[in-house]
Design an enzyme around this catalytic site. Structure first.
Site, PDB file in Angstrom:
ATOM      1  N   SER A  63       0.327  -0.732  -0.232  1.00 33.73           N
ATOM      2  CA  SER A  63      -0.229  -0.167  -0.122  1.00 33.73           C
ATOM      3  C   SER A  63       0.995   0.973   0.047  1.00 33.73           C
ATOM      4  O   SER A  63       2.006   1.395   0.602  1.00 33.73           O
ATOM      5  CB  SER A  63      -0.560   0.134   1.428  1.00 33.73           C
ATOM      6  N   ARG A 101      -5.710 -13.636   2.821  1.00 32.15           N
ATOM      7  CA  ARG A 101      -6.905 -13.358   2.829  1.00 32.15           C
ATOM      8  C   ARG A 101      -8.415 -14.190   3.575  1.00 32.15           C
ATOM      9  O   ARG A 101      -8.782 -13.877   4.715  1.00 32.15           O
ATOM     10  CB  ARG A 101      -7.936 -13.000   1.607  1.00 32.15           C
ATOM     11  N   GLU A 111      -5.817  -6.188   3.499  1.00 33.26           N
ATOM     12  CA  GLU A 111      -5.780  -7.121   2.445  1.00 33.26           C
ATOM     13  C   GLU A 111      -7.368  -7.122   1.733  1.00 33.26           C
ATOM     14  O   GLU A 111      -7.693  -8.109   0.743  1.00 33.26           O
ATOM     15  CB  GLU A 111      -5.341  -8.582   3.392  1.00 33.26           C
TER      16      GLU A 111
HETATM   17  N1  CAA Z   1      -4.978 -13.695  -7.950  1.00 33.05           N
HETATM   18  C1  CAA Z   1      -3.330 -14.168  -8.850  1.00 33.05           C
HETATM   19  N2  CAA Z   1      -3.783 -13.320  -9.749  1.00 33.05           N
HETATM   20  C2  CAA Z   1      -3.825 -11.542  -9.576  1.00 33.05           C
HETATM   21  C3  CAA Z   1      -5.916 -12.229  -9.054  1.00 33.05           C
HETATM   22  C4  CAA Z   1      -5.378 -12.795  -7.898  1.00 33.05           C
HETATM   23  N3  CAA Z   1      -6.481 -12.465  -6.929  1.00 33.05           N
HETATM   24  N4  CAA Z   1      -5.640 -11.139  -9.092  1.00 33.05           N
HETATM   25  C5  CAA Z   1      -5.009  -9.859 -10.192  1.00 33.05           C
HETATM   26  N5  CAA Z   1      -4.421 -10.843 -10.695  1.00 33.05           N
HETATM   27  C6  CAA Z   1      -3.433 -11.093 -11.708  1.00 33.05           C
HETATM   28  C7  CAA Z   1      -3.756 -10.525 -13.246  1.00 33.05           C
HETATM   29  O1  CAA Z   1      -4.057 -12.056 -13.644  1.00 33.05           O
HETATM   30  C8  CAA Z   1      -2.770 -10.070 -13.997  1.00 33.05           C
HETATM   31  O2  CAA Z   1      -1.992 -10.122 -14.604  1.00 33.05           O
HETATM   32  P1  CAA Z   1      -1.652 -11.017 -15.901  1.00 33.05           P
HETATM   33  O3  CAA Z   1      -2.803  -9.590 -16.799  1.00 33.05           O
HETATM   34  O4  CAA Z   1      -0.842 -11.235 -16.380  1.00 33.05           O
HETATM   35  O5  CAA Z   1      -2.511 -11.965 -16.236  1.00 33.05           O
HETATM   36  C9  CAA Z   1      -3.146  -8.800 -12.842  1.00 33.05           C
HETATM   37  O6  CAA Z   1      -2.801  -9.687 -11.757  1.00 33.05           O
HETATM   38  C10 CAA Z   1      -3.786  -7.396 -12.833  1.00 33.05           C
HETATM   39  O7  CAA Z   1      -4.821  -7.756 -12.705  1.00 33.05           O
HETATM   40  P2  CAA Z   1      -6.248  -7.061 -12.754  1.00 33.05           P
HETATM   41  O8  CAA Z   1      -5.793  -6.537 -14.603  1.00 33.05           O
HETATM   42  O9  CAA Z   1      -7.690  -7.357 -12.295  1.00 33.05           O
HETATM   43  O10 CAA Z   1      -6.405  -5.676 -11.942  1.00 33.05           O
HETATM   44  P3  CAA Z   1      -6.924  -4.671 -11.865  1.00 33.05           P
HETATM   45  O11 CAA Z   1      -5.837  -3.394 -11.520  1.00 33.05           O
HETATM   46  O12 CAA Z   1      -8.151  -4.904 -12.417  1.00 33.05           O
HETATM   47  O13 CAA Z   1      -7.557  -5.246 -10.187  1.00 33.05           O
HETATM   48  C11 CAA Z   1      -6.837  -5.743  -8.149  1.00 33.05           C
HETATM   49  C12 CAA Z   1      -6.805  -5.689  -9.219  1.00 33.05           C
HETATM   50  C13 CAA Z   1      -7.893  -7.300  -7.779  1.00 33.05           C
HETATM   51  C14 CAA Z   1      -8.078  -4.530  -7.582  1.00 33.05           C
HETATM   52  C15 CAA Z   1      -6.517  -5.484  -6.904  1.00 33.05           C
HETATM   53  O14 CAA Z   1      -5.385  -4.469  -7.492  1.00 33.05           O
HETATM   54  C16 CAA Z   1      -6.100  -5.762  -5.286  1.00 33.05           C
HETATM   55  O15 CAA Z   1      -6.497  -6.815  -5.414  1.00 33.05           O
HETATM   56  N6  CAA Z   1      -6.663  -4.359  -4.833  1.00 33.05           N
HETATM   57  C17 CAA Z   1      -6.793  -4.705  -3.563  1.00 33.05           C
HETATM   58  C18 CAA Z   1      -5.196  -4.754  -2.985  1.00 33.05           C
HETATM   59  C19 CAA Z   1      -4.978  -5.139  -1.847  1.00 33.05           C
HETATM   60  O16 CAA Z   1      -5.468  -6.197  -1.068  1.00 33.05           O
HETATM   61  N7  CAA Z   1      -3.955  -4.701  -0.394  1.00 33.05           N
HETATM   62  C20 CAA Z   1      -3.877  -5.283   0.461  1.00 33.05           C
HETATM   63  C21 CAA Z   1      -2.635  -4.261   1.245  1.00 33.05           C
HETATM   64  S1  CAA Z   1      -1.491  -6.039   2.698  1.00 33.05           S
HETATM   65  C22 CAA Z   1      -2.246  -5.769   4.183  1.00 33.05           C
HETATM   66  O17 CAA Z   1      -3.145  -5.047   4.337  1.00 33.05           O
HETATM   67  C23 CAA Z   1      -1.965  -6.346   4.888  1.00 33.05           C
HETATM   68  C24 CAA Z   1      -1.932  -6.064   6.248  1.00 33.05           C
HETATM   69  O18 CAA Z   1      -1.938  -4.962   7.098  1.00 33.05           O
HETATM   70  C25 CAA Z   1      -3.521  -6.499   7.313  1.00 33.05           C
END
Ligand code: CAA
Length: 389
Positions: A136, A253, A373
């Site tokens: 982030s 997650r 997450e």
């Molecule tokens: N698993 C594996 N690969 C994935 C995936 C998944 N769940 N989701 C997306 N991808 C891959 C896609 O296959 C794509 O790769 P390729 O182009 O090579 O095939 C790439 O990632 C980009 O994907 P999208 O085009 O779908 O990207 P997007 O921008 O439209 O969406 C999103 C992506 C799912 C919204 C992602 O940005 C996301 O998960 N956002 C949330 C972020 C998050 O969870 N942050 C948490 C921070 S860590 C934390 O919180 C820890 C803590 O403090 C406890």
């Protein structure tokens, strides 16, 4: 639909002897070593140094890591069981545990080089040091591909610059997995994950956040100014960083879903006990249908959350696609946690609003499970995309 059929995992939730032993050990540890002082640590936002040391000693910080690298060699079901029990008492400790297990150790073991595993994983799995996962940024939360932190390729090393925000274990970690953009033109395929060590020149730990909940865990911003990171510290091939982050978060997650489940269950257990002690209108409040109905609904929703969490864990253990199941488990368990903890405060009445009775802390802690997450909205996006895959 990839993973949505219930029969896929056989729905056999009989726990093995080892899994039952994990539950007992985690429950016992939580009651005897985490409960004393949990309110004080929350009030003072005091990092649980001694408790984290003990979690390492007892094997809770590298549960799924192979014994070859100092871990417990356990399955994901055992991990969620431990997460649930520890979260019933202290969600600050369980988030520290969750990040170390599923975001740092799991990612390193799955995708790291042998040299990286020998150098870092062995120490992380035993709890000798703890790790942080740095994705982030001030302007990249849900929209995680919008990385502003850069890792420029300088031949034998990367030059890292940028700021990370809301990093769990930010001040206490020694090993940081940092996501950064190397090649902007390649968008998310130009992102890398680099292992950075505390104390490296140009790496500064920023302010500690004063949070609503999980107050004893330490959440910091991190600043990188011309930090030289050797190429051997990149995880996977060039451009693998975003895939690394997403794949690691899929499993993370499940850990947070288990945390939410534990928070809900901890609040429910306290509300049930209180309802059988507290008298109103000449009888125990449990004997009023208004309270019975609340508790019945809480028990039902918590059980439903538990099934989703265990199902996701089981799918992962069986090497099935668990992306949708993990998102469903996190979405549902975190919504249940927020709702059930609010009900637990309501059942406690005025006592619920003061710190001594624990449930107000559960309510504050529950909120973050709908945010970190991947927010509830992001989980819905992930679930919906899987529906039409
Ligand atoms: N698993 C594996 N690969 C994935 C995936 C998944 N769940 N989701 C997306 N991808 C891959 C896609 O296959 C794509 O790769 P390729 O182009 O090579 O095939 C790439 O990632 C980009 O994907 P999208 O085009 O779908 O990207 P997007 O921008 O439209 O969406 C999103 C992506 C799912 C919204 C992602 O940005 C996301 O998960 N956002 C949330 C972020 C998050 O969870 N942050 C948490 C921070 S860590 C934390 O919180 C820890 C803590 O403090 C406890």
């Amino acid at each position: 639909m990839a993973s949505s059929t219930l029969e896929l995992s056989g729905l056999n939730f009989n726990l093995t002897e080892e899994q039952q032993a994990v539950r007992e050990a985690a429950r016992d540890f939580a009651r005897t070593e985490l409960l004393p002082g949990v309110i004080e640590r929350d009030n003072a936002a005091k990092f649980p140094t001694e408790q984290v040391r003990r979690m390492g000693e007892l094997g809770f910080l590298g549960m799924m890591v192979s014994p070859d690298y100092g871990g417990g060699g356990m399955d994901t079901v055992s991990y969620v069981i431990a997460m649930e029990e520890i979260s019933k008492v202290d969600a600050s400790c369980s988030v520290i545990m969750s990040v170390n297990n599923s975001l740092v150790c799991w990612g390193l073991e799955e995708f790291g080089s042998e040299q990286q595993k020998q150098k870092y994983l062995t120490r992380l799995a035993t709890g000798e040091v703890i790790g942080a996962f740095c994705l982030s940024e001030p302007e990249a939360g849900s929209d995680a591909t919008s990385q502003h932190t850069t890792a420029l390729d300088k031949g034998d090393h990367y030059l890292l610059n940028g700021t990370k925000n809301w990093i769990t274990n930010g001040g206490s970690a020694s090993v940081y997995l940092v996501i950064a953009q190397t090649d902007l033109e390649k968008k998310h395929r130009g992102i890398n994950c680099l292992i950075v060590e505390k104390g490296q020149d140009g790496f500064a730990v920023g302010k500690k956040e004063d949070k609503m909940g999980i107050r004893a865990s330490d959440t910091h911003s991190l600043m990188f100014t011309d930090v030289k990171v050797p190429k051997e510290n990149r995880i996977g091939d060039d451009g693998f960083g975003f895939k690394f982050a997403m794949s690691t978060l899929n499993g993370g997650r499940i850990g947070i879903a288990a945390q939410a489940l534990g928070i809900a269950a901890g609040a429910y257990e306290r509300a049930l006990t209180y309802s059988q002690e507290r008298q109103a209108f000449g009888k125990k409040i449990f004997d009023h249908q208004a309270i019975q109905f609340k508790l019945a609904e809480m028990a039902t929703k918590i059980e439903a959350a538990r099934l989703l969490v265990y199902k996701a864990a089981r799918l992962k253990d069986e090497h099935n696609d668990f992306v949708q199941a993990a998102a469903m488990a996190k979405l549902f368990a975190s919504e249940v946690a927020m709702w059930a903890t609010t009900e637990a405060v309501q059942i406690h009445g005025g006592y619920g609003y003061v710190k001594e009775y624990h449930v107000e802390r559960f309510m504050r802690d529950a909120k973050i499970t709908q945010i970190y997450e991947g927010t509830s909205e992001i989980q819905k996006l992930v679930i919906a995309r899987e529906l039409v895959k």
